[in-house]
Design an enzyme around this catalytic site. Sequence first.
Site, PDB file in Angstrom:
ATOM      1  N   ASP A  36       0.813  -1.211   0.000  1.00 21.83           N
ATOM      2  CA  ASP A  36       0.000   0.000   0.000  1.00 21.83           C
ATOM      3  C   ASP A  36       0.847   1.262   0.000  1.00 21.83           C
ATOM      4  O   ASP A  36       2.067   1.208   0.181  1.00 21.83           O
ATOM      5  CB  ASP A  36      -0.957  -0.008   1.208  1.00 21.83           C
ATOM      6  CG  ASP A  36      -0.277  -0.357   2.517  1.00 21.83           C
ATOM      7  OD1 ASP A  36       0.963  -0.383   2.554  1.00 21.83           O
ATOM      8  OD2 ASP A  36      -0.986  -0.591   3.500  1.00 21.83           O
ATOM      9  N   ASN A  71      -7.580  -2.455  14.230  1.00 21.28           N
ATOM     10  CA  ASN A  71      -8.969  -2.758  13.844  1.00 21.28           C
ATOM     11  C   ASN A  71      -9.052  -3.945  12.877  1.00 21.28           C
ATOM     12  O   ASN A  71     -10.091  -4.184  12.279  1.00 21.28           O
ATOM     13  CB  ASN A  71      -9.641  -1.519  13.224  1.00 21.28           C
ATOM     14  CG  ASN A  71      -8.939  -1.045  11.950  1.00 21.28           C
ATOM     15  OD1 ASN A  71      -7.973  -1.670  11.508  1.00 21.28           O
ATOM     16  ND2 ASN A  71      -9.427   0.039  11.367  1.00 21.28           N
ATOM     17  N   HIS A  96      -7.293  -4.314  10.109  1.00 17.75           N
ATOM     18  CA  HIS A  96      -7.018  -4.047   8.692  1.00 17.75           C
ATOM     19  C   HIS A  96      -5.710  -4.698   8.266  1.00 17.75           C
ATOM     20  O   HIS A  96      -4.784  -4.833   9.061  1.00 17.75           O
ATOM     21  CB  HIS A  96      -7.077  -2.553   8.350  1.00 17.75           C
ATOM     22  CG  HIS A  96      -5.911  -1.710   8.765  1.00 17.75           C
ATOM     23  ND1 HIS A  96      -6.066  -0.479   9.354  1.00 17.75           N
ATOM     24  CD2 HIS A  96      -4.572  -1.886   8.644  1.00 17.75           C
ATOM     25  CE1 HIS A  96      -4.878   0.061   9.573  1.00 17.75           C
ATOM     26  NE2 HIS A  96      -3.951  -0.781   9.157  1.00 17.75           N
ATOM     27  N   GLU A 155      -9.643  -1.603   5.170  1.00 22.83           N
ATOM     28  CA  GLU A 155     -10.286  -1.217   6.422  1.00 22.83           C
ATOM     29  C   GLU A 155     -11.592  -1.982   6.608  1.00 22.83           C
ATOM     30  O   GLU A 155     -12.222  -2.383   5.613  1.00 22.83           O
ATOM     31  CB  GLU A 155     -10.632   0.276   6.370  1.00 22.83           C
ATOM     32  CG  GLU A 155      -9.423   1.188   6.269  1.00 22.83           C
ATOM     33  CD  GLU A 155      -8.777   1.465   7.627  1.00 22.83           C
ATOM     34  OE1 GLU A 155      -8.828   0.591   8.517  1.00 22.83           O
ATOM     35  OE2 GLU A 155      -8.220   2.557   7.778  1.00 22.83           O
TER      36      GLU A 155
HETATM   37  C1  GLP Z   1      -0.529   0.655   8.486  1.00 21.26           C
HETATM   38  C2  GLP Z   1      -0.250  -0.221   7.273  1.00 21.26           C
HETATM   39  C3  GLP Z   1      -0.441  -1.676   7.562  1.00 21.26           C
HETATM   40  C4  GLP Z   1       0.210  -2.040   8.861  1.00 21.26           C
HETATM   41  C5  GLP Z   1      -0.428  -1.259   9.984  1.00 21.26           C
HETATM   42  C6  GLP Z   1       0.127  -1.582  11.342  1.00 21.26           C
HETATM   43  O1  GLP Z   1      -1.822   1.136   8.578  1.00 21.26           O
HETATM   44  N1  GLP Z   1      -1.018   0.145   6.133  1.00 21.26           N
HETATM   45  O2  GLP Z   1       0.079  -2.443   6.488  1.00 21.26           O
HETATM   46  O3  GLP Z   1       0.097  -3.416   9.092  1.00 21.26           O
HETATM   47  O4  GLP Z   1      -0.215   0.121   9.730  1.00 21.26           O
HETATM   48  O5  GLP Z   1       1.217  -0.763  11.657  1.00 21.26           O
HETATM   49  P1  GLP Z   1       2.228  -1.026  12.819  1.00 21.26           P
HETATM   50  O6  GLP Z   1       3.075  -2.185  12.393  1.00 21.26           O
HETATM   51  O7  GLP Z   1       3.036   0.243  12.921  1.00 21.26           O
HETATM   52  O8  GLP Z   1       1.427  -1.314  14.035  1.00 21.26           O
END
Ligand code: GLP
Length: 242
Positions: free
Chosen positions: A67, A136, A138, A143
């Site tokens: 992404d 959440n 995702h 989402e």
């Molecule tokens: C973002 C990314 C996800 C990731 C998530 C969790 O929103 N788009 O791919 O898994 O954050 O992030 P973190 O690893 O910092 O908790």
Amino acid sequence: MRIIIGKDYDEMSKKAALMVAAQVLLKPASVLGLATGSTPLGLYRELIGMNQRGEVDFAQVTTFNLDEYYPLEPDHPQSYHYFMYENLFNHINIKPERIHLPDGTATDIKAACAAYERMIAEAGGIDLQVLGIGVNGHIGFNEPNPSLPVETHLVDLSEETIQVNSRFFSSVDEVPRQAVTMGMGTILKARRIILLANGRNKAEAIKRTVSGLVTSACPSSFLQTHPDVTLILDQEAAALIG
Ligand code: GLP
């Protein structure tokens, strides 16, 4: 679903690195799907070490990231482009032309998303997809929503995700409200998936990932339908499961 639990973040990261390295050793021209966020930083640090010690070679590897924020320039310090070069690509022997991320600046976003899907297919599909998880549930930026697009698409970020991710920006107003993300179908087409999670704030999402209904209210729950998923967790993220 396989579940591997490390005693802490470092152990989780090392186990994940071993799985990625094994994939590349078995198939040097592997196609890897990669994730951003704080979770895979330790994994990338381990892979850089292995590459620099000559233990794993990325010369033939192709990558596709999950992404990117939209709109955001690739050289913005909070862009996922910037993140990936800073934390992995600049330090390993991957060929620049084999690196792919969704375009956070595309004007014809539909065409750019379709082109991304085509490039993944032309590369032979993703052999190993690395995932993190949002609080959440995702994955990528899919989402929780009443329905989920199958392929790469532009998505509105949830208020919760904007708040959670604002810690990387100087203020919440700077967080882009949209992102381009692989769809659930893109992710589920990967031959093998590893999902990393650490910390108590991910425990609830992990519980909903492994048990209960498959529901678009928790996108990670769809991983239950995939034949080859491994969750690599620290003890805190695993606190609410068996
Ligand atoms: C973002 C990314 C996800 C990731 C998530 C969790 O929103 N788009 O791919 O898994 O954050 O992030 P973190 O690893 O910092 O908790």
